[in-house]
Enzyme design. Structure first.
Site, PDB file in Angstrom:
ATOM      1  N   ASP A   8       0.025 -29.514  40.986  1.00  0.00           N
ATOM      2  CA  ASP A   8       0.642 -30.823  41.137  1.00  0.00           C
ATOM      3  C   ASP A   8       0.078 -31.699  40.016  1.00  0.00           C
ATOM      4  OD1 ASP A   8       2.024 -33.033  42.333  1.00  0.00           O
ATOM      5  OD2 ASP A   8       0.125 -33.650  43.226  1.00  0.00           O
ATOM      6  N   ASP A  10       0.044 -35.782  39.788  1.00  0.00           N
ATOM      7  CA  ASP A  10      -0.633 -37.024  40.157  1.00  0.00           C
ATOM      8  C   ASP A  10      -1.746 -36.761  41.159  1.00  0.00           C
ATOM      9  OD1 ASP A  10       1.002 -39.079  38.723  1.00  0.00           O
ATOM     10  OD2 ASP A  10       2.601 -38.177  39.912  1.00  0.00           O
TER      11      ASP A  10
END
Length: 219
Positions: A8, A10
């Site tokens: 991922d 953020d």
């Protein structure tokens, strides 16, 4: 056997969650919605279009459409990242050793591609990734597994050959729904969320991700 690690973006690669909160509060403030940090946490891992639609359904406003608020959030976040974005602890070192040990690497984010481009260029990490995937064109965002399933397909692998690194509960749920292994690195403020219990492991930061941990994951 794990053949690829999917990150991922953020809160995993870049310390952007505080910057996203600034962007959200600024965007929603334009239509009189006083976003709190707790409200921002509810939609962590959502696509920006889903964030704006979620809050529009909860507290409708006038003046701007949800799509316009979504676009503003992205623009404000890009400004913040360009000015203040920094890699999370251990990111460069982890990407290096994974690459040197012949793991395929991918980035799979709910963020739109133009923002992903800003991040990978800001951190100078684009060259590490075999696949960079945005959920913006998927029918559903996280916690739906679509973005992870598409990422595995583009890597040329089955989902069970992939390990996902996530910081949000919605992302962990999406990875598990995709039939992937998942290691969580939760925001300390959210680490007590019981939904993280479905992850194979929870770490405090990226430096704790080791080859021994990856190889110990059950098939």
């Amino acid at each position: 056997m794990i053949e690829a690690v999917i990150f991922d973006m953020d809160g995993v690669l870049i310390d952007s969650e505080p910057l996203w909160k600034v962007a959200q509060k600024r965007a929603f403030g334009q239509v009189g919605l006083n976003m709190t940090t707790e409200m921002c946490n509810i939609t962590m891992g959502f696509r920006t279009s889903e964030v704006s639609q979620y809050w529009f359904e909860k507290t409708p406003w006038a003046g701007k459409t949800p799509q316009e608020i979504s676009d503003d959030m992205i623009s404000f976040a890009m400004d913040e990242i360009k000015a203040r974005g920094e890699a999370m602890k251990g990111v460069k070192e982890t990407l290096n050793w994974l690459k040197n040990n012949n793991y395929k690497l991918a980035l799979a984010s709910s963020s739109v591609m133009r923002l992903i481009d800003v991040v990978v260029d800001k951190l100078e990490i684009r060259s590490y990734f075999d696949v960079i995937q945005s959920a913006e064109k998927e029918e559903y965002g996280k916690p739906h597994p679509a973005v992870f399933i598409t990422t595995a397909k583009n890597l040329g692998l089955n989902p069970y050959q992939c390990l996902v690194i996530e910081d949000s509960a919605n992302g962990v749920i999406a990875a598990k729904a995709a039939k992937m292994k998942v290691v969580a690195i939760p925001d300390p403020l959210l680490a007590n969320d019981k939904r993280f219990a479905i992850a194979e492991a929870s770490l405090q930061n990226m430096t704790q991700l080791t080859r021994e941990l990856i190889e110990s994951l059950p098939l």
